[in-house]
Design a protein around this motif. Structure first.
Motif, PDB file in Angstrom:
ATOM      1  N   SER A 173      -9.719   3.084  10.450  1.00  0.00           N
ATOM      2  CA  SER A 173     -10.396   1.820  10.219  1.00  0.00           C
ATOM      3  C   SER A 173      -9.753   1.159   9.010  1.00  0.00           C
ATOM      4  O   SER A 173      -9.722   1.739   7.920  1.00  0.00           O
ATOM      5  CB  SER A 173     -11.892   2.047   9.966  1.00  0.00           C
ATOM      6  OG  SER A 173     -12.539   0.830   9.663  1.00  0.00           O
ATOM      7  N   VAL A 174      -9.236  -0.038   9.191  1.00  0.00           N
ATOM      8  CA  VAL A 174      -8.551  -0.761   8.129  1.00  0.00           C
ATOM      9  C   VAL A 174      -9.186  -2.140   7.978  1.00  0.00           C
ATOM     10  O   VAL A 174      -8.972  -3.027   8.808  1.00  0.00           O
ATOM     11  CB  VAL A 174      -7.044  -0.896   8.417  1.00  0.00           C
ATOM     12  CG1 VAL A 174      -6.364  -1.681   7.290  1.00  0.00           C
ATOM     13  CG2 VAL A 174      -6.402   0.467   8.574  1.00  0.00           C
ATOM     14  N   ASP A 175     -10.006  -2.291   6.955  1.00  0.00           N
ATOM     15  CA  ASP A 175     -10.595  -3.582   6.626  1.00  0.00           C
ATOM     16  C   ASP A 175      -9.709  -4.278   5.605  1.00  0.00           C
ATOM     17  O   ASP A 175      -9.194  -3.642   4.676  1.00  0.00           O
ATOM     18  CB  ASP A 175     -12.008  -3.418   6.064  1.00  0.00           C
ATOM     19  CG  ASP A 175     -12.968  -2.844   7.086  1.00  0.00           C
ATOM     20  OD1 ASP A 175     -12.728  -3.018   8.292  1.00  0.00           O
ATOM     21  OD2 ASP A 175     -13.966  -2.212   6.672  1.00  0.00           O
ATOM     22  N   ILE A 220     -11.620  -8.442   9.029  1.00  0.00           N
ATOM     23  CA  ILE A 220     -10.807  -9.209   8.091  1.00  0.00           C
ATOM     24  C   ILE A 220     -11.662 -10.339   7.528  1.00  0.00           C
ATOM     25  O   ILE A 220     -12.294 -11.086   8.279  1.00  0.00           O
ATOM     26  CB  ILE A 220      -9.546  -9.761   8.767  1.00  0.00           C
ATOM     27  CG1 ILE A 220      -8.726  -8.610   9.353  1.00  0.00           C
ATOM     28  CG2 ILE A 220      -8.715 -10.561   7.777  1.00  0.00           C
ATOM     29  CD1 ILE A 220      -7.463  -9.043  10.056  1.00  0.00           C
ATOM     30  N   LYS A 221     -11.660 -10.439   6.191  1.00  0.00           N
ATOM     31  CA  LYS A 221     -12.516 -11.410   5.525  1.00  0.00           C
ATOM     32  C   LYS A 221     -11.747 -12.171   4.452  1.00  0.00           C
ATOM     33  O   LYS A 221     -10.665 -11.779   4.028  1.00  0.00           O
ATOM     34  CB  LYS A 221     -13.726 -10.704   4.881  1.00  0.00           C
ATOM     35  CG  LYS A 221     -14.636  -9.990   5.866  1.00  0.00           C
ATOM     36  CD  LYS A 221     -15.834  -9.375   5.151  1.00  0.00           C
ATOM     37  CE  LYS A 221     -16.794  -8.723   6.148  1.00  0.00           C
ATOM     38  NZ  LYS A 221     -17.999  -8.176   5.483  1.00  0.00           N
ATOM     39  N   ASP A 222     -12.345 -13.264   4.018  1.00  0.00           N
ATOM     40  CA  ASP A 222     -11.852 -14.024   2.875  1.00  0.00           C
ATOM     41  C   ASP A 222     -12.211 -13.247   1.612  1.00  0.00           C
ATOM     42  O   ASP A 222     -13.368 -12.871   1.404  1.00  0.00           O
ATOM     43  CB  ASP A 222     -12.495 -15.412   2.863  1.00  0.00           C
ATOM     44  CG  ASP A 222     -11.995 -16.293   1.737  1.00  0.00           C
ATOM     45  OD1 ASP A 222     -12.150 -15.894   0.565  1.00  0.00           O
ATOM     46  OD2 ASP A 222     -11.472 -17.385   2.016  1.00  0.00           O
ATOM     47  N   ASP A 223     -11.215 -13.006   0.761  1.00  0.00           N
ATOM     48  CA  ASP A 223     -11.458 -12.176  -0.420  1.00  0.00           C
ATOM     49  C   ASP A 223     -12.417 -12.831  -1.398  1.00  0.00           C
ATOM     50  O   ASP A 223     -13.202 -12.155  -2.061  1.00  0.00           O
ATOM     51  CB  ASP A 223     -10.128 -11.876  -1.119  1.00  0.00           C
ATOM     52  CG  ASP A 223     -10.299 -10.912  -2.283  1.00  0.00           C
ATOM     53  OD1 ASP A 223     -10.827  -9.802  -2.062  1.00  0.00           O
ATOM     54  OD2 ASP A 223      -9.931 -11.280  -3.423  1.00  0.00           O
ATOM     55  N   ALA A 224     -12.378 -14.160  -1.491  1.00  0.00           N
ATOM     56  CA  ALA A 224     -13.201 -14.848  -2.477  1.00  0.00           C
ATOM     57  C   ALA A 224     -14.656 -14.943  -2.069  1.00  0.00           C
ATOM     58  O   ALA A 224     -15.555 -14.851  -2.908  1.00  0.00           O
ATOM     59  CB  ALA A 224     -12.639 -16.239  -2.746  1.00  0.00           C
ATOM     60  N   THR A 225     -14.922 -15.117  -0.774  1.00  0.00           N
ATOM     61  CA  THR A 225     -16.291 -15.376  -0.324  1.00  0.00           C
ATOM     62  C   THR A 225     -16.881 -14.279   0.552  1.00  0.00           C
ATOM     63  O   THR A 225     -18.089 -14.239   0.747  1.00  0.00           O
ATOM     64  CB  THR A 225     -16.347 -16.698   0.468  1.00  0.00           C
ATOM     65  OG1 THR A 225     -15.578 -16.560   1.674  1.00  0.00           O
ATOM     66  CG2 THR A 225     -15.784 -17.846  -0.361  1.00  0.00           C
ATOM     67  N   GLY A 226     -16.013 -13.430   1.129  1.00  0.00           N
ATOM     68  CA  GLY A 226     -16.504 -12.420   2.056  1.00  0.00           C
ATOM     69  C   GLY A 226     -16.746 -12.938   3.455  1.00  0.00           C
ATOM     70  O   GLY A 226     -17.251 -12.212   4.313  1.00  0.00           O
ATOM     71  N   GLU A 227     -16.381 -14.222   3.724  1.00  0.00           N
ATOM     72  CA  GLU A 227     -16.535 -14.795   5.063  1.00  0.00           C
ATOM     73  C   GLU A 227     -15.578 -14.114   6.038  1.00  0.00           C
ATOM     74  O   GLU A 227     -14.391 -13.940   5.741  1.00  0.00           O
ATOM     75  CB  GLU A 227     -16.244 -16.290   5.045  1.00  0.00           C
ATOM     76  CG  GLU A 227     -17.287 -17.131   4.359  1.00  0.00           C
ATOM     77  CD  GLU A 227     -18.538 -17.292   5.190  1.00  0.00           C
ATOM     78  OE1 GLU A 227     -18.489 -17.034   6.408  1.00  0.00           O
ATOM     79  OE2 GLU A 227     -19.572 -17.668   4.620  1.00  0.00           O
ATOM     80  N   SER A 228     -16.075 -13.714   7.199  1.00  0.00           N
ATOM     81  CA  SER A 228     -15.197 -13.178   8.230  1.00  0.00           C
ATOM     82  C   SER A 228     -14.277 -14.279   8.733  1.00  0.00           C
ATOM     83  O   SER A 228     -14.677 -15.436   8.837  1.00  0.00           O
ATOM     84  CB  SER A 228     -16.022 -12.595   9.378  1.00  0.00           C
ATOM     85  OG  SER A 228     -16.845 -13.587   9.945  1.00  0.00           O
ATOM     86  N   LEU A 229     -13.034 -13.935   9.032  1.00  0.00           N
ATOM     87  CA  LEU A 229     -12.033 -14.906   9.447  1.00  0.00           C
ATOM     88  C   LEU A 229     -11.759 -14.771  10.945  1.00  0.00           C
ATOM     89  O   LEU A 229     -11.479 -13.675  11.433  1.00  0.00           O
ATOM     90  CB  LEU A 229     -10.742 -14.701   8.660  1.00  0.00           C
ATOM     91  CG  LEU A 229     -10.865 -14.910   7.138  1.00  0.00           C
ATOM     92  CD1 LEU A 229      -9.544 -14.615   6.445  1.00  0.00           C
ATOM     93  CD2 LEU A 229     -11.333 -16.327   6.819  1.00  0.00           C
TER      94      LEU A 229
END
Length: 801
Positions: A101-103, A37-46
């Motif tokens: 697999s669900v990203d 799971i990531k931030d949509d704007a930056t791609g940072e993992s949450l």
């Protein structure tokens, strides 16, 4: 460590792990959903995102790399992904036939961000999670807090949380639940940072623009952490925007900063680089006298990270930090210190249920001191270097059990001191204290288990060992001539060891246990116990830690420090999780602590072990916490009532005495008010009992002089006055509509530090009057040192694009 020792380590920890891994293979067939799971704007993992299965009323949270895994019976389910500050999303999945697999990428909900104060997890995480004595700070919250010279700081921010304190302004590091500064393990992307402060404690080494997550563990420490007695401060860096080029920074009165991040390959690889540099020395140049024109006093740091998603099963990360403080007053003196770290990590998915991470790191902390010029000079340098590798597995066995196990090994190299001296242009042979080596290793296993909807457990075992290695010479020490004073080595006891020969090996079993009993949806009771062992020691007998303090390993004469801590807490949320309240009580028993003889000589002392004493310690207290998490007005208040004591043979008449960082009362008030889209305000108030100090109780007469005297050498027998301070801050965010750059955002921060001009005492010393006084008359002068004695206004400009 011998081969037999390694075999014992392997058999006691990893064979049970292998057996547990094989169990799911023979169990009833189940299916697994997993992903990142990531931030949509930056791609940072949450980190800590809640993944919830509606039909089962069960779920999981993402690990430090944004990964989750849930194993269930085959069927069709509805997954809800929620994270405070982000818009929740749902997905229908069919697990009837096979694993999936669900990203997921979550969108930030701007209208919610101003309501988030402390945590980024689910709203009732403080009730539902088994962990206790854990504090988390959101970077957005840290950026809104009042700060010295308008520059937000992670270490200063965590000092506003219950159970955390410092001995005063200008003191490096922080203290947690009666522990010393050196008893906190400070990690930056899993690499240890040995001095977390810039500018003698006024700022930390962490650039907030490059930090993603901050987690402080005060108790109930999981088994994967070890090596320190009191706390773990786990700081995780951002990974870099994998969608587009972006940046942020700021210009303040004392330093400026700039952070840049961008994709290397879109949605596959990215980087971030952040830098800061203070410029007080540049601004001061016009006001310096001619003989000080070449003075330098500044600090800087650079933080960088690169990550690469090789494929669905493999990711690699490389991060580094370099920071330094420099103080040079022309030819008078020079003083500088700094940290450098490098971390390399590899994430691998063996399958949907088994996550693997291995980390290798290098860390170095060094410090230098110099006086004089080319004709007459003195130069001293020292450092500690660390090399480590740590493989770790996480097995998501089912919705009720998450197993973590692994091992780590650390090689220490201590360089206590090397001097070079020149007198009258003649170089004197250098004085070099011998280098010291040690290897610390551990194997661990832990499980987080949900017994039912009300009871959850987290338990584990850590087996740690430390070997002090040659080349070295060891000594026994004679009894002191006067109790409480230094000892001399017995020459006949000297024993030499070859390079890498084992001198002394210690072993410790460190059990860990936490439990949660949830009374209802809004309240729970938690308890924890942990034993920790610390094999390296920060040697300091000053009232506050300084950059010149040395790190020293456990040896034949210096044993590892041991602590056992128990804690019990009650947690209650009110008004739909708008208010969070908690009360935690704790008791910590410590043994084999390092203490010091009277007038200990700790610098450049080849026989320093003769000035070290073994001590016992105890710390206990209660932490009260109330936090409002929603609305225009939010914040928290905390009150800590605590006691920290030491007991050392031949010191203080063999009676318990207050530790130098004991603070009976600790009150913190932090508030935020969002007036409108443009203006927001914040304030913080601190009240802390004065720290203990050793004051004279008598005087005696010598030829008309009356110097102060402490005849029974009582230690920390008085306290300096209480410390209290109010800070205020206002943030102005201009409208984006009027800016010609579409993606450019900015804000101004106006702050007042020490609003009512409090001259808080850092220390008090007593000195006799230099003039000869009449017989029978004494005139001893008490001198108070205040690091900051006036209000400090500031303004800073911050931007983001």
């Amino acid at each position: 460590m011998t081969k037999n020792h390694f075999l014992r380590l392997f058999s006691s920890i990893f064979i049970p792990c292998i057996l547990l891994l094989s169990l799911p293979l023979h169990a009833q067939k189940k299916t697994t959903v997993s992903g990142y799971i990531k931030d949509d704007a930056t791609g940072e993992s949450l980190i800590g995102v809640s993944v919830y299965i509606k039909e089962l009323k069960a779920g999981a949270i993402t690990n430090p790399y944004g990964f989750y895994s849930i194993t269930v019976e085959p069927g069709k389910y509805t997954l809800t992904f929620s994270y405070v500050g982000y818009t929740s999303t749902e997905q229908q999945i069919d697990l009837s036939q096979s694993n999936q697999s669900v990203d997921v990428r979550l969108n930030a909900a701007d209208e919610q961000l101003d309501e988030v104060v402390v945590t980024g997890e689910r709203e009732d995480a403080n009730i539902a999670n088994v962990e206790m004595s854990v504090e988390k700070l959101n970077i957005k919250t840290i950026q809104k807090m009042p700060a010295l010279l308008g520059e937000v700081d992670i270490i200063k921010s965590i000092q506003l949380l219950p159970g955390v304190s410092t001995v005063g302004e200008g003191a490096s590091g922080f203290n947690v639940r009666g522990g010393g500064v050196g008893q906190n393990l400070v990690l930056l992307d899993e690499a240890p940072v040995y001095n977390s402060s810039h500018l003698f404690g006024f700022f930390s080494v962490f650039n907030p623009d490059a930090v993603k997550d901050v987690k402080l563990i005060k108790g109930g420490i999981p088994s994967q952490y070890g090596g320190r007695l009191s706390s773990i401060l786990d700081v995780r860096m951002k990974e870099g925007n994998d969608n587009q080029f972006s940046g942020q920074g700021g210009v303040g009165l004392i330093f400026s900063r700039l952070t840049l991040e961008a994709p290397i390959v879109e949605n596959k690889a990215s980087f971030i680089i952040a830098g800061r540099r203070s410029y007080a020395d540049i601004l001061a140049q016009p006001f310096l006298s001619d003989d000080l024109k070449n003075s330098v006093f500044n600090f800087y740091d650079v933080t960088g990270k690169v990550n690469w998603n090789i494929n669905e099963k493999n990711k690699v990360f490389l991060s580094a930090y370099l920071g330094r403080d420099v103080f040079e007053a022309a030819d008078l003196f020079g003083f500088n210190w700094g940290n450098s770290t490098v971390s390399a990590r590899w994430n691998h998915l063996f399958n949907e249920k088994l996550f693997f991470n291995t980390t290798a790191f290098y860390s170095n902390y060094d410090y230098k001191l110099s006086f004089g010029n080319d004709d007459d000079s003195f130069n001293w340098k020292a450092n500690i270097q660390t090399y480590s590798v740590k493989p770790e597995f996480t097995l998501y066995a089912n919705t009720n059990n998450t197993l973590t196990f692994g091992a780590n090994s650390i090689l220490y190299k201590f360089s206590p001191g090397e001097t070079q001296t020149v007198v009258a242009n003649n170089e004197i042979p250098p004085y070099i204290l011998p280098e010291m080596y040690g290897v610390e290793s551990a194997a661990y296993i832990g499980n987080e288990q949900n017994i039912n909807k009300s009871i959850s457990l987290q338990y584990g075992l850590r087996l740690s060992t430390f070997s002090y290695l040659g080349e070295t010479t060891t000594y026994e020490f004679a009894a002191p001539e006067k109790p409480g004073y230094g000892r001399e080595p017995i020459a006949s006891s000297a024993q030499s060891y070859e390079q890498w020969e084992s001198v002394k090996t210690y072993w410790n079993l460190e059990p860990r246990f936490s439990a949660k009993f949830q009374l209802n949806e809004s309240s729970s009771i938690k308890a924890s116990y942990n034993r920790t062992a610390q094999y390296i020691h920060l040697i300091s007998n000053t009232s506050a830690s300084s950059p010149l303090d040395i790190w020293y390993p456990s040896t034949k004469n210096v044993k590892p420090e041991i602590a056992d801590q128990v804690a019990l807490g009650i947690f209650k949320n009110l008004k739909n999780n708008m208010y969070e309240t908690s009360v935690e009580v704790y008791y910590k028993d410590m043994s084999q602590l390092v203490d010091y003889v009277v007038d200990a000589d700790l610098l450049l002392n080849e026989y320093i072990e003769g000035d070290l004493l073994e001590s016992k310690g105890r710390a206990y207290g209660a932490e009260f916490y109330v936090k409002k998490t929603k609305g225009k007005f939010h914040g928290w208040t905390s009150y800590t009532l605590s006691k920290t004591e030491r007991l050392t043979d031949d010191i203080n008449n063999n009676e318990w005495y207050n530790a130098r960082f004991d603070q009976t009362h600790n009150v913190r008030l932090v508030s935020f008010y969002d007036l409108n889209e443009k203006w927001s305000f914040s304030g913080s108030f601190t009240y802390v009992s004065g720290t203990p100090a050793s004051f004279p109780t008598n005087t005696y007469e010598i030829q008309g002089y009356s110097p102060p005297h402490n005849p029974d050498d009582s230690r920390n027998n008085y306290r300096i006055p209480a410390y209290h301070r109010l800070d205020l801050s206002a943030t102005l965010t201009p409208s984006k509509k009027n800016h010609r750059w579409k993606n450019y955002e900015s804000y101004w921060v106006f702050s007042l530090y020490n609003v009512y001009n409090r001259r808080n005492p850092f220390s008090i010393s007593f000195n006799p009057n230099s003039d000869r006084m009449p017989y029978g008359v004494t005139d001893n002068q008490a001198t108070q040192l205040s690091i900051i004695g006036s209000v400090i206004p500031s303004v800073s400009y911050n931007f983001k694009f």
